[in-house]
Design a protein around this motif. Structure first.
Motif, PDB file in Angstrom:
ATOM      1  N   ILE A 146       0.727  -1.185  -0.238  1.00 38.55           N
ATOM      2  CA  ILE A 146      -0.084  -0.514  -0.324  1.00 38.55           C
ATOM      3  C   ILE A 146       1.126   1.298   0.116  1.00 38.55           C
ATOM      4  O   ILE A 146       1.663   0.806   0.616  1.00 38.55           O
ATOM      5  N   ASN A 147       0.595   2.423  -0.930  1.00 42.73           N
ATOM      6  CA  ASN A 147       0.640   3.361  -0.570  1.00 42.73           C
ATOM      7  C   ASN A 147       0.212   4.782  -0.571  1.00 42.73           C
ATOM      8  O   ASN A 147      -0.551   4.787  -0.912  1.00 42.73           O
ATOM      9  N   PHE A 148       0.532   5.095   0.767  1.00 41.13           N
ATOM     10  CA  PHE A 148      -0.092   6.588   0.944  1.00 41.13           C
ATOM     11  C   PHE A 148       1.207   7.334   1.074  1.00 41.13           C
ATOM     12  O   PHE A 148       1.612   7.626   1.186  1.00 41.13           O
ATOM     13  N   ARG A 149       0.160   8.775   0.338  1.00 42.03           N
ATOM     14  CA  ARG A 149       0.782   9.820  -0.603  1.00 42.03           C
ATOM     15  C   ARG A 149       0.024  10.586  -0.143  1.00 42.03           C
ATOM     16  O   ARG A 149      -0.942  10.950   0.421  1.00 42.03           O
ATOM     17  N   PHE A 150       0.153  12.268   0.029  1.00 45.46           N
ATOM     18  CA  PHE A 150      -0.666  13.635  -0.592  1.00 45.46           C
ATOM     19  C   PHE A 150      -1.206  13.521  -1.938  1.00 45.46           C
ATOM     20  O   PHE A 150      -0.748  13.433  -2.690  1.00 45.46           O
ATOM     21  N   ASP A 151      -2.282  14.098  -1.470  1.00 43.38           N
ATOM     22  CA  ASP A 151      -3.062  14.117  -2.256  1.00 43.38           C
ATOM     23  C   ASP A 151      -4.023  15.481  -1.863  1.00 43.38           C
ATOM     24  O   ASP A 151      -4.529  15.560  -1.302  1.00 43.38           O
ATOM     25  N   PRO A 152      -3.687  16.673  -2.901  1.00 42.55           N
ATOM     26  CA  PRO A 152      -3.869  18.070  -2.789  1.00 42.55           C
ATOM     27  C   PRO A 152      -5.302  18.290  -2.990  1.00 42.55           C
ATOM     28  O   PRO A 152      -6.745  18.743  -1.814  1.00 42.55           O
ATOM     29  N   ALA A 153      -6.251  16.749  -3.254  1.00 40.84           N
ATOM     30  CA  ALA A 153      -7.745  16.796  -3.220  1.00 40.84           C
ATOM     31  C   ALA A 153      -8.292  16.238  -1.855  1.00 40.84           C
ATOM     32  O   ALA A 153      -9.222  16.099  -1.782  1.00 40.84           O
TER      33      ALA A 153
END
Length: 181
Positions: free
Chosen positions: A96-103
């Motif tokens: 799983i990859n958690f990352r920044f999402d501006p939305a």
């Protein structure tokens, strides 16, 4: 055994940033540039298996931890990588990859992750290089989890987190580029 960086050892970088022993006694190496490696002893020889990530930025791993639930959490320049070391399919971990999402306001606050920490209450804290501190708000389906964000408005001296540790009273000590919070 000394493992020099070269093609025959499987490691072509000397930038090993973190080492971890999992519940099976296997050794995992995080590298800055080549992702994760699993060190296995076979026939009295050390073999290193490289697990390349999906993107070059995910191959920049600066720390890895083994959480109390047995999952390995790794920092990268593209968020956090989480996988079960006992479920390696086709030679690579399914992660799983958690990352920044501006939305998405409850996504990870910043992609460059410096440190990951599990506290005594089994909560996962993630320190970023510019987005402050993130607390995992775990969902039953891990991939649907969200994050609570902590930054300078919450008392951090700086939003570049370098270290996280917990004292005997359960308080977190947060090392930033400017001071300790």
């Amino acid at each position: 055994t000394v493992v020099p960086p070269n093609a025959s050892s499987g490691v072509t970088t000397s930038k090993i940033s973190s080492v971890l022993r999992d519940q099976q006694g296997r050794m995992w190496l995080a590298s800055f540039g080549e992702g994760l490696f699993l060190a296995e002893k076979k026939e009295n020889r050390l073999h290193l298996r490289r697990f390349p990530m999906r993107t070059p930025a995910q191959n920049n791993c600066s720390s890895i931890i083994l959480a109390s639930d047995g999952l390995i959490w790794g920092s990268s320049n593209e968020g956090v990588i989480v996988f079960d070391p006992n479920r390696i399919r086709g030679g690579n971990p399914d992660y799983i990859n958690f990352r920044f999402d501006p939305a998405e306001p409850h996504s990870l606050s910043y992609n460059e992750v410096k440190v990951i920490f599990e506290d005594s209450r089994k909560r996962i804290w993630i320190g970023t290089a510019g987005g402050g501190l993130n607390l995992l708000l775990r969902n039953e389906q891990l991939e649907k989890s969200t994050f609570e964000h902590f930054n300078a408005s919450h008392g951090l001296f700086n939003e570049a987190i370098q270290a996280i540790e917990e004292d005997n009273d359960g308080f977190l000590w947060i090392g930033t580029e400017s001071s300790i919070s």
